[in-house]
Motif scaffolding. Structure first.
Motif, PDB file in Angstrom:
ATOM      1  N   ALA A 171       0.849  -1.191   0.000  1.00 21.40           N
ATOM      2  CA  ALA A 171       0.000   0.000   0.000  1.00 21.40           C
ATOM      3  C   ALA A 171       0.888   1.245   0.000  1.00 21.40           C
ATOM      4  O   ALA A 171       1.839   1.340   0.762  1.00 21.40           O
ATOM      5  N   VAL A 172       0.555   2.185  -0.873  1.00 19.61           N
ATOM      6  CA  VAL A 172       1.283   3.440  -0.953  1.00 19.61           C
ATOM      7  C   VAL A 172       0.257   4.568  -0.866  1.00 19.61           C
ATOM      8  O   VAL A 172      -0.776   4.531  -1.537  1.00 19.61           O
ATOM      9  N   PHE A 173       0.563   5.572  -0.035  1.00 18.32           N
ATOM     10  CA  PHE A 173      -0.322   6.714   0.134  1.00 18.32           C
ATOM     11  C   PHE A 173       0.420   7.994  -0.205  1.00 18.32           C
ATOM     12  O   PHE A 173       1.588   8.138   0.107  1.00 18.32           O
ATOM     13  N   HIS A 174      -0.298   8.906  -0.835  1.00 18.51           N
ATOM     14  CA  HIS A 174       0.207  10.249  -1.075  1.00 18.51           C
ATOM     15  C   HIS A 174      -0.767  11.182  -0.366  1.00 18.51           C
ATOM     16  O   HIS A 174      -1.956  11.192  -0.683  1.00 18.51           O
ATOM     17  N   ILE A 175      -0.250  11.942   0.586  1.00 17.17           N
ATOM     18  CA  ILE A 175      -1.080  12.867   1.346  1.00 17.17           C
ATOM     19  C   ILE A 175      -0.574  14.271   1.062  1.00 17.17           C
ATOM     20  O   ILE A 175       0.611  14.560   1.225  1.00 17.17           O
ATOM     21  N   ARG A 176      -1.476  15.108   0.621  1.00 15.49           N
ATOM     22  CA  ARG A 176      -1.107  16.482   0.265  1.00 15.49           C
ATOM     23  C   ARG A 176      -1.967  17.440   1.082  1.00 15.49           C
ATOM     24  O   ARG A 176      -3.190  17.309   1.106  1.00 15.49           O
ATOM     25  N   LEU A 177      -1.309  18.384   1.736  1.00 18.80           N
ATOM     26  CA  LEU A 177      -1.995  19.405   2.517  1.00 18.80           C
ATOM     27  C   LEU A 177      -1.808  20.746   1.820  1.00 18.80           C
ATOM     28  O   LEU A 177      -0.702  21.057   1.370  1.00 18.80           O
ATOM     29  N   ARG A 178      -2.875  21.522   1.740  1.00 19.23           N
ATOM     30  CA  ARG A 178      -2.728  22.863   1.184  1.00 19.23           C
ATOM     31  C   ARG A 178      -3.771  23.780   1.811  1.00 19.23           C
ATOM     32  O   ARG A 178      -4.828  23.333   2.247  1.00 19.23           O
ATOM     33  N   ALA A 179      -3.435  25.049   1.846  1.00 15.90           N
ATOM     34  CA  ALA A 179      -4.326  26.066   2.388  1.00 15.90           C
ATOM     35  C   ALA A 179      -4.626  27.077   1.297  1.00 15.90           C
ATOM     36  O   ALA A 179      -3.731  27.484   0.557  1.00 15.90           O
ATOM     37  N   GLU A 180      -5.874  27.436   1.202  1.00 16.69           N
ATOM     38  CA  GLU A 180      -6.307  28.464   0.256  1.00 16.69           C
ATOM     39  C   GLU A 180      -7.309  29.352   0.984  1.00 16.69           C
ATOM     40  O   GLU A 180      -8.289  28.859   1.511  1.00 16.69           O
ATOM     41  N   GLU A 181      -7.079  30.611   0.998  1.00 16.64           N
ATOM     42  CA  GLU A 181      -7.912  31.613   1.632  1.00 16.64           C
ATOM     43  C   GLU A 181      -8.649  31.097   2.871  1.00 16.64           C
ATOM     44  O   GLU A 181      -8.088  31.084   3.945  1.00 16.64           O
ATOM     45  N   ASP A 182      -9.880  30.652   2.735  1.00 12.50           N
ATOM     46  CA  ASP A 182     -10.687  30.280   3.904  1.00 12.50           C
ATOM     47  C   ASP A 182     -10.730  28.785   4.183  1.00 12.50           C
ATOM     48  O   ASP A 182     -11.427  28.360   5.107  1.00 12.50           O
ATOM     49  N   ASN A 183     -10.049  27.967   3.388  1.00  7.92           N
ATOM     50  CA  ASN A 183     -10.148  26.514   3.544  1.00  7.92           C
ATOM     51  C   ASN A 183      -8.790  25.829   3.611  1.00  7.92           C
ATOM     52  O   ASN A 183      -7.812  26.290   3.035  1.00  7.92           O
ATOM     53  N   LEU A 184      -8.792  24.710   4.293  1.00  6.71           N
ATOM     54  CA  LEU A 184      -7.659  23.789   4.314  1.00  6.71           C
ATOM     55  C   LEU A 184      -8.093  22.537   3.559  1.00  6.71           C
ATOM     56  O   LEU A 184      -9.232  22.088   3.688  1.00  6.71           O
ATOM     57  N   PHE A 185      -7.186  21.964   2.787  1.00  2.00           N
ATOM     58  CA  PHE A 185      -7.489  20.779   2.000  1.00  2.00           C
ATOM     59  C   PHE A 185      -6.500  19.677   2.342  1.00  2.00           C
ATOM     60  O   PHE A 185      -5.298  19.911   2.418  1.00  2.00           O
TER      61      PHE A 185
ATOM     62  N   THR B  62     -10.769  13.920  -0.896  1.00  5.31           N
ATOM     63  CA  THR B  62     -10.410  15.267  -0.467  1.00  5.31           C
ATOM     64  C   THR B  62     -11.240  15.653   0.744  1.00  5.31           C
ATOM     65  O   THR B  62     -12.473  15.591   0.705  1.00  5.31           O
ATOM     66  N   LEU B  63     -10.539  16.027   1.812  1.00  5.07           N
ATOM     67  CA  LEU B  63     -11.159  16.559   3.016  1.00  5.07           C
ATOM     68  C   LEU B  63     -10.950  18.065   2.988  1.00  5.07           C
ATOM     69  O   LEU B  63      -9.816  18.538   2.868  1.00  5.07           O
ATOM     70  N   THR B  64     -12.046  18.812   3.049  1.00  2.99           N
ATOM     71  CA  THR B  64     -11.990  20.269   3.069  1.00  2.99           C
ATOM     72  C   THR B  64     -12.479  20.735   4.431  1.00  2.99           C
ATOM     73  O   THR B  64     -13.534  20.304   4.892  1.00  2.99           O
ATOM     74  N   LEU B  65     -11.695  21.587   5.071  1.00  2.00           N
ATOM     75  CA  LEU B  65     -12.057  22.130   6.376  1.00  2.00           C
ATOM     76  C   LEU B  65     -11.887  23.642   6.356  1.00  2.00           C
ATOM     77  O   LEU B  65     -10.963  24.147   5.713  1.00  2.00           O
ATOM     78  N   PRO B  66     -12.768  24.352   7.060  1.00  2.00           N
ATOM     79  CA  PRO B  66     -12.588  25.811   7.108  1.00  2.00           C
ATOM     80  C   PRO B  66     -11.369  26.173   7.947  1.00  2.00           C
ATOM     81  O   PRO B  66     -11.071  25.505   8.933  1.00  2.00           O
ATOM     82  N   ARG B  67     -10.660  27.212   7.515  1.00  2.00           N
ATOM     83  CA  ARG B  67      -9.535  27.720   8.315  1.00  2.00           C
ATOM     84  C   ARG B  67     -10.125  28.429   9.515  1.00  2.00           C
ATOM     85  O   ARG B  67     -11.151  29.093   9.425  1.00  2.00           O
ATOM     86  N   TRP B  68      -9.444  28.292  10.621  1.00  2.00           N
ATOM     87  CA  TRP B  68      -9.901  28.923  11.854  1.00  2.00           C
ATOM     88  C   TRP B  68      -8.720  29.557  12.529  1.00  2.00           C
ATOM     89  O   TRP B  68      -7.742  28.882  12.848  1.00  2.00           O
TER      90      TRP B  68
END
Length: 121
Positions: free
Chosen positions: A17-31, A97-103
């Protein structure tokens, strides 16, 4: 954690099993993008994977479970003002894709104590 567990279960028996996890922030959201190299989710199963107790035909035969993991994962994301979605899937793997609001947190304020402790000397 549920996405990683599902990816492990979907891994082909002859591949690690191979996973690629990418985190990024854009204006009001975290992905958070979580991609695995599993066997993928069939086109017929894709619209139903977030339904309670739904388990695709392949998963029914290969692994145990109740079919609640993705349901609860999506509910948890929504309870935090976000969303969990299947972005893509093929025989080479799936991408969620998990999208969360920035706080930024509450403004710093002084809080008055509701009680005072005293010590008798």
């Amino acid at each position: 954690v549920n996405l990683l567990n599902n990816g492990l279960q979907a891994a082909a028996s002859d591949h690690a099993a191979v996973f690629h996890i990418r985190l990024r922030a854009e204006e009001d959201n975290l992905f958070v993008n979580v991609q695995d190299n599993g066997t993928g989710i069939t086109k017929d199963d894709q619209p139903k994977i977030f339904e309670r107790f739904y388990r695709g035909e392949i998963k029914k035969r290969r692994t145990r479970g109740l079919g609640l993991g993705l349901t609860y994962s999506r509910l948890l994301a929504r309870a935090q003002g976000g969303e969990l979605s299947l972005t893509s899937s093929s025989p080479e793997g799936s991408l969620f894709t998990l999208t969360l609001p920035r706080w930024s947190g509450p403004e710093k304020t002084e809080i008055e104590p509701s009680y005072r402790a005293t010590a008798n000397a």
